[in-house]
Scaffold this active site. Sequence first.
Site, short mmCIF file in Angstrom:
data_model
loop_
_atom_site.label_atom_id
_atom_site.label_comp_id
_atom_site.label_asym_id
_atom_site.label_seq_id
_atom_site.Cartn_x
_atom_site.Cartn_y
_atom_site.Cartn_z
N CYS A 69 0.80 -1.23 0.00
CA CYS A 69 0.00 0.00 0.00
C CYS A 69 0.84 1.28 0.00
O CYS A 69 0.29 2.37 -0.12
CB CYS A 69 -0.96 -0.01 1.19
N HIS A 70 2.12 1.18 0.10
CA HIS A 70 2.99 2.37 0.19
C HIS A 70 4.18 2.17 -0.73
O HIS A 70 5.22 1.70 -0.28
CB HIS A 70 3.44 2.55 1.64
N PHE A 71 4.11 2.40 -1.90
CA PHE A 71 3.08 2.93 -2.79
C PHE A 71 2.78 1.89 -3.86
O PHE A 71 3.62 1.03 -4.13
CB PHE A 71 3.55 4.22 -3.46
#
Length: 171
Positions: A69-71
């Site tokens: 999720c990052h990124f």
Amino acid sequence: MEKANSFTKEQLVACGHGNLLGPNRPRLPVDNMLMIDRIITINEDGGAFGKGEIIAELDITPDLWFFDCHFISDPVMPGCLGLDAMWQLVGFFLGWEGAEGKGRALGVGEVKFTGQVLPDAKKVTYKLNIKRKIHRKLVMGIADATMEVDGRQIYSATDLKVGIFSDTSTF
């Protein structure tokens, strides 16, 4: 009884549940927020200032939760997680020394990021040097720290502050 000077992941998780240092001692976070897999060494009189040091590690694998999720299409460990690990270790140090209460991060003097942790990395190493320990009505630890990825320093932080509080309801 002599205090342990190293800790496994299982022991650190037990600390998060109040089962390692004692039920009234500061706890580490558990699950995804525990950013430490082991403490290699912890002592009360070593380090750059002669007031204590901690060396700890986190194993890096491509399936760690934050890489998804990052990124998207640019996975990197959030810098704030490495910084939080440093605060976690200062709080653990105070509890290991015998402080009772709940740990809270109180600030940091300066933080520098000069690199990143990518999914192909193998190991993060945290090195903390305790600068000051206050054990009065106020219990607080102050430390300088670095974070390395695969042996290369990529973060540094000065004056990491953690306090231990008997009551956090008005914090």
